[in-house]
Enzyme design. Structure first.
Site, PDB file in Angstrom:
ATOM      1  N   HIS A 115      12.576   2.921  -0.794  1.00  0.00           N
ATOM      2  CA  HIS A 115      11.523   2.811  -1.817  1.00  0.00           C
ATOM      3  C   HIS A 115      10.749   1.496  -1.635  1.00  0.00           C
ATOM      4  CE1 HIS A 115       9.744   2.932  -5.940  1.00  0.00           C
ATOM      5  NE2 HIS A 115       9.894   1.622  -5.850  1.00  0.00           N
ATOM      6  N   GLU A 116      11.490   0.414  -1.412  1.00  0.00           N
ATOM      7  CA  GLU A 116      10.815  -0.890  -1.229  1.00  0.00           C
ATOM      8  C   GLU A 116      10.010  -0.894   0.072  1.00  0.00           C
ATOM      9  OE1 GLU A 116      10.602  -2.559  -3.766  1.00  0.00           O
ATOM     10  OE2 GLU A 116      12.301  -1.772  -4.889  1.00  0.00           O
ATOM     11  N   HIS A 154       6.686   0.509  -0.515  1.00  0.00           N
ATOM     12  CA  HIS A 154       5.673  -0.441  -1.005  1.00  0.00           C
ATOM     13  C   HIS A 154       5.051  -1.229   0.153  1.00  0.00           C
ATOM     14  CE1 HIS A 154       6.131   0.303  -5.212  1.00  0.00           C
ATOM     15  NE2 HIS A 154       7.387  -0.089  -5.264  1.00  0.00           N
ATOM     16  N   HIS A 207       1.189  -1.245   1.229  1.00  0.00           N
ATOM     17  CA  HIS A 207       0.469  -2.507   1.420  1.00  0.00           C
ATOM     18  C   HIS A 207      -0.254  -2.515   2.765  1.00  0.00           C
ATOM     19  CE1 HIS A 207       0.598  -7.181   1.568  1.00  0.00           C
ATOM     20  NE2 HIS A 207      -0.523  -6.759   1.024  1.00  0.00           N
TER      21      HIS A 207
HETATM   22 ZN    ZN Z   1       8.809   0.069  -6.715  1.00  0.00          ZN
END
Ligand code: ZN
Length: 225
Positions: free
Chosen positions: A100-101, A104, A108
């Site tokens: 999940h991270e 991100h 980005h």
């Molecule tokens: Zn998150």
């Protein structure tokens, strides 16, 4: 509003949901962490490998943070910080949070539009969340509608931030689930645990958003009085 019992009538259900979601995240993660995957990877290794598959392993660093469930991606320094249980963990839940991270970090790198908007609102919302409380309390004390309105406008930036943040979070989880199966870190049978974990995490964001929406509605009700 701290002294106003009607404030709690507005926010209590959302606050209760918030607390419940936080308990749910902790218990789901604890339960899921007991089962290991069929691979030999750790959460950090899975994150590293997914980053590499997008050519991002040179750009984005992975660090361990000591804060329990404090996992996050820091876009300013391009650092992925994973909590000890995720960093070293070999459970479907650890992989889910790590991926999940990474989601991100991919958002980005790809300049995912809603993330760009979210990052633009961050400084505004940061200022708004502090300044609005101050203005609203003074506005209530000296009964100045002008100050109240100004405070409410500032507080709406916080609500706006949280609303824009929701699809960003859902998108990161969707990317995580897809990549974990596609790249072979988890078997489809292991996905229900990941879904449970990421859904519980998503619920904390939904609850936080509801809390701020109800707070905004309360402020507007004060103005009407
Ligand atoms: Zn998150």
């Amino acid at each position: 509003m701290i002294f106003d019992p009607t404030y709690f009538l507005y926010v209590l259900p959302a606050l209760a949901l918030s607390l419940w979601a936080q308990v749910k995240v902790k218990s789901t993660f604890a339960k899921a962490s007991r089962t290991t995957t069929s691979t030999r990877w750790s959460g950090a290794e899975v994150a590293q490998r997914i980053l590499a598959s997008f050519g991002l392993d040179r750009d984005v660093r992975i660090e361990e943070t000591k804060t329990k469930l404090g996992d996050h991606y820091d876009p300013r320094n391009k650092v992925l910080r994973l909590s000890p249980d995720v960093y070293h963990g070999n459970s479907a839940a650890a992989f889910g949070v790590a991926a999940h991270e990474v989601g991100h970090a991919i958002q980005h790198a790809k300049k995912y539009p809603l993330l760009v908007v979210r990052n633009m609102i961050v400084p505004l919302a940061g200022f708004g969340s502090n300044a609005s409380i101050f203005l609203i309390i003074i506005g209530m004390l000296i009964q100045s509608a002008g100050l109240l309105v100004f405070g409410i406008i500032l507080f709406s930036t916080v609500v706006l931030f949280q609303i824009v943040n929701l699809p960003v979070e859902f998108d990161a989880s969707a990317r995580a689930k897809k990549l974990l199966v596609e790249q072979g870190y988890l078997q489809p049978a292991e996905m229900p645990m990941v879904n449970k974990m990421l859904n519980a995490a998503a619920l904390t964001y939904v609850a936080a958003t509801l809390t701020s929406i109800m707070t905004l509605i309360y402020y507007i009700s004060v103005l009407r009085r």
